[in-house]
Scaffold this motif. Structure first.
Motif, PDB file in Angstrom:
ATOM      1  N   ASN A   1       0.947  -1.085  -0.025  1.00 44.33           N
ATOM      2  CA  ASN A   1       0.209  -0.216  -0.122  1.00 44.33           C
ATOM      3  C   ASN A   1       0.932   1.558   0.087  1.00 44.33           C
ATOM      4  O   ASN A   1       0.335   2.616  -0.197  1.00 44.33           O
ATOM      5  N   LYS A   2       1.408   0.676   0.411  1.00 49.54           N
ATOM      6  CA  LYS A   2       2.733   2.644   1.055  1.00 49.54           C
ATOM      7  C   LYS A   2       3.424   2.674  -0.506  1.00 49.54           C
ATOM      8  O   LYS A   2       3.558   3.830  -0.868  1.00 49.54           O
TER       9      LYS A   2
ATOM     10  N   LYS B   1      -6.033   3.264  -4.993  1.00 46.98           N
ATOM     11  CA  LYS B   1      -5.271   4.667  -5.300  1.00 46.98           C
ATOM     12  C   LYS B   1      -5.325   5.356  -7.122  1.00 46.98           C
ATOM     13  O   LYS B   1      -5.550   6.906  -6.837  1.00 46.98           O
TER      14      LYS B   1
ATOM     15  N   ARG C   1       1.472   7.406  -6.536  1.00 42.84           N
ATOM     16  CA  ARG C   1       0.657   7.932  -6.766  1.00 42.84           C
ATOM     17  C   ARG C   1       1.003   9.681  -6.387  1.00 42.84           C
ATOM     18  O   ARG C   1       0.595  10.415  -7.038  1.00 42.84           O
ATOM     19  N   ASP C   2       1.595   9.549  -5.235  1.00 44.87           N
ATOM     20  CA  ASP C   2       1.750  10.720  -4.830  1.00 44.87           C
ATOM     21  C   ASP C   2       2.658  11.424  -6.015  1.00 44.87           C
ATOM     22  O   ASP C   2       2.763  13.071  -6.635  1.00 44.87           O
TER      23      ASP C   2
ATOM     24  N   ASN D   1      -6.840  -1.783  -5.193  1.00 39.99           N
ATOM     25  CA  ASN D   1      -6.049  -1.301  -4.369  1.00 39.99           C
ATOM     26  C   ASN D   1      -5.342  -0.196  -5.254  1.00 39.99           C
ATOM     27  O   ASN D   1      -5.357   1.327  -5.035  1.00 39.99           O
ATOM     28  N   THR D   2      -4.855  -1.088  -6.010  1.00 42.29           N
ATOM     29  CA  THR D   2      -4.161   0.188  -6.981  1.00 42.29           C
ATOM     30  C   THR D   2      -4.648   1.012  -7.649  1.00 42.29           C
ATOM     31  O   THR D   2      -4.824   2.511  -7.561  1.00 42.29           O
TER      32      THR D   2
ATOM     33  N   GLU E   1       0.827   4.110  -2.661  1.00 40.20           N
ATOM     34  CA  GLU E   1       1.087   5.799  -2.403  1.00 40.20           C
ATOM     35  C   GLU E   1       1.607   6.395  -2.573  1.00 40.20           C
ATOM     36  O   GLU E   1       1.569   7.827  -3.162  1.00 40.20           O
ATOM     37  N   THR E   2       2.943   6.558  -2.815  1.00 35.85           N
ATOM     38  CA  THR E   2       4.069   6.959  -2.864  1.00 35.85           C
ATOM     39  C   THR E   2       4.316   7.162  -4.735  1.00 35.85           C
ATOM     40  O   THR E   2       4.750   8.088  -4.920  1.00 35.85           O
TER      41      THR E   2
END
Length: 276
Positions: free
Chosen positions: A65-66, A122, A72-73, A118-119, A69-70
């Motif tokens: 998940n991290k 996000k 995505r950001d 999940n991907t 998110e990394t």
């Protein structure tokens, strides 16, 4: 170069690598080759650079998940959005794998369904209107691989929701752990995972219709890759043909469909064409 962005998950080898190659040749924008292993990903980029192609690399492990998110950001800050997302990353146990059915089910569904879901959750907020999502399914993602008529009807219910689909996936895992899965679900955790992904595709399309985003699932063909133990007769570039068609060339009316390797839309619960 335009400000457009294409992303291919799990693309340091196999079909994903060939999709990146094709996008670099045809897509008017930046193409991201992603992989969970940084060194393998960078080597794949270097190999494509030797062909005169210039993909960018970013680490992405869809099971972490991290990591999602990394990524995505990073994409949001650097590019502001996504125009093409190809969900290619997946796993498959070999036919002679020693792991019990319950273990195979849990691990395969975790990656091929829940991690992809999940991907998507996000990254979908970053997909621009007019964008395209290609979910790499399989001939194994056809509904004929589910023996139970009741289950088939649940999967193709036009009102099926993501929570309901996720619950079906969990029910399969539990049945596999109990050893009661075969009569209703069949004997392939990979097939169930890809049926789940294809069903997810159709739900996602319903959810994204108002944003003019096209989401399709595709059977790329039986390709010579690590995942097929190199038994497939097609090259990785042949396997990339249909995914690239959906990403770049398909008419805007093609959405929420299950598409065959020859770029034809087929019925998800009808007969399957041959060869695979």
């Amino acid at each position: 170069m335009s400000g457009k962005v294409a992303i291919v998950t799990g693309s340091n080898k196999g079909i994903g690598y060939a999709i990146v190659r094709g996008l670099c040749k045809k897509f008017d924008g930046l193409v991201y080759l992603t992989s969970r292993d940084v060194e393998r990903g960078k080597k794949a980029v270097a190999d494509l650079e030797k062909e005169g192609l210039h993909p960018s690399f970013h680490q992405l492990d869809i099971t972490d998940n991290k990591s999602i998110e990394t990524f995505r950001d990073f994409i949001k800050e650097k590019h502001g959005g996504i125009d093409i997302l190809v969900n290619n990353a997946a796993i498959a146990f070999t036919a002679d794998a020693p792991e019990p059915a319950g273990v195979q089910a849990e691990q395969t569904i975790a990656v091929n369904y829940f991690s992809v879901l999940n991907t998507c959750e996000k990254l979908f907020p970053l997909i621009r209107n007019g964008g395209r999502v290609v979910n790499i399914s399989s001939v194994m993602g056809h509904l004929r691989n589910i023996p139970s008529v009741e289950l088939k009807n649940r999967f193709k219910d036009p009102n099926l929701t993501i929570p309901e689909l996720s619950e079906l996936m969990r029910q399969y895992i539990e049945a596999a752990k109990q050893g009661t899965h075969a009569p209703e679900w069949g004997n392939s955790s990979y097939a169930v995972s890809k049926v789940g992904l294809t069903a997810l595709t159709m739900i996602q399309q319903r959810m994204l219709n108002d944003r003019d985003i096209k989401v399709n699932a595709v059977h790329p063909g039986y390709v010579d890759t690590d995942m097929t133990s190199h038994k497939g007769p097609l090259t990785i570039d042949e396997g990339a043909v249909a995914p690239l068609f959906l990403a770049l060339e398909a008419d805007d009316s093609v959405k929420g469909q299950y598409v065959w390797r020859d770029k034809q839309i087929i019925s998800w619960d009808g007969p399957t064409p041959t060869p695979y």
